[in-house]
Design an enzyme around this catalytic site. Sequence first.
Site, mmCIF file in Angstrom:
data_model
loop_
_atom_site.group_PDB
_atom_site.id
_atom_site.type_symbol
_atom_site.label_atom_id
_atom_site.label_comp_id
_atom_site.label_asym_id
_atom_site.label_seq_id
_atom_site.Cartn_x
_atom_site.Cartn_y
_atom_site.Cartn_z
ATOM 1 N N ASP A 151 0.929 -1.238 -0.158
ATOM 2 C CA ASP A 151 -0.074 -0.074 -0.011
ATOM 3 C C ASP A 151 0.680 1.394 -0.024
ATOM 4 O O ASP A 151 0.458 2.015 -0.591
ATOM 5 C CB ASP A 151 -1.022 0.165 1.207
ATOM 6 C CG ASP A 151 -1.771 -1.300 1.068
ATOM 7 O OD1 ASP A 151 -2.216 -1.772 0.159
ATOM 8 O OD2 ASP A 151 -1.984 -1.802 2.499
ATOM 9 N N HIS A 179 -5.288 -3.653 5.619
ATOM 10 C CA HIS A 179 -4.621 -3.964 4.165
ATOM 11 C C HIS A 179 -5.588 -4.257 3.260
ATOM 12 O O HIS A 179 -5.490 -5.591 2.679
ATOM 13 C CB HIS A 179 -3.652 -5.001 4.383
ATOM 14 C CG HIS A 179 -2.829 -5.381 3.183
ATOM 15 N ND1 HIS A 179 -2.291 -4.473 2.190
ATOM 16 C CD2 HIS A 179 -2.642 -6.354 2.548
ATOM 17 C CE1 HIS A 179 -1.619 -5.163 0.995
ATOM 18 N NE2 HIS A 179 -1.931 -6.639 1.332
#
Length: 330
Positions: A151, A179
């Site tokens: 990310d 996530h």
Amino acid sequence: MVKAVVLGASGGIGQPLSLLLKASPLIDELALYDVVNTPGVTADLSHISSVAKISGYLPKEDGLKNALTGADIVVIPAGIPRKPGMTRDDLFKINAGIVRDLAKGIAEFSPKAFTLVISNPVNSTVPIAAEVFKAAGVFDPKRLFGVTTLDVVRAETFTQEYSGQKDPSKATVPVIGGHSGETIVPLFSKVSPSFDIPADKYEALVKRVQFGGDEVVAAKDGAGSATLSMAYAGFRFSEAVIRASKGEKGVVEPTFVYLPGVPGGDAIAQATGVDFFSTPVELGPSGVEKAINVLDGVTEREQKLLAACVEGLKGNIEKGVEFVKNPPPK
């Protein structure tokens, strides 16, 4: 001497991750484990002229025990990949059992190792590993990490035109929360060196960071998910943990951790209402030395993103804990 282990080394993430780890000068010994194809992957990588001595194991003949014994760092990319139309949550039923069983092996054969969980859904698989370690009496929250680096890598890449960095990784873009989807919260107000995101680009950029994996799944026409970029992200975080364990100072990376068990984590847990959360942490020889609270001074837009994130995270975390405490019937 650093021994690294990859559990799930023959898969779409496991193979490129193993390649990167084999090439790293920081690793002296690399052990690969998977349920199929490990001998072939090992033989292929063994021809690379780098420092690490490599070995590969299948489940037979105590393979998991042999792979894990003496491990300093264990990276877990094992599991099935996401298919078109499948959310990270859909992966849960299969991958949860895989992570649980591998965590039992770590608890038995390398309880002091740093454990890095890549297997999705990370928001649930890290709590699963934590519950397994607790049950075995070996849980050290400073040594258990959910790898959310992809990310961060995406946020760095997607904002390059605004950061102006030739090397996008030179910009620090904190990405916190979890996530998956809306649990991923990029804090563009906290970037360093500072740069501005145009107001008309902000929302699309947030969504792209949150759902960047969908781009890859679509582009691969259902033939795979984000394996190469995830392998890079897993390698980047693994190297950070190893560098810090060798005494390098100032190593800071966001990662999904058990907040009540790490220094500085309680304040973040109180602010968010969740026990597991991805936040920048300072790494050291024993793992997490300090969780860094970046919540103060976030913008109103980011507060709204955080509210949605926490709502999703609570359910994900509970699901992982429940899976271990009340396993589904086989």
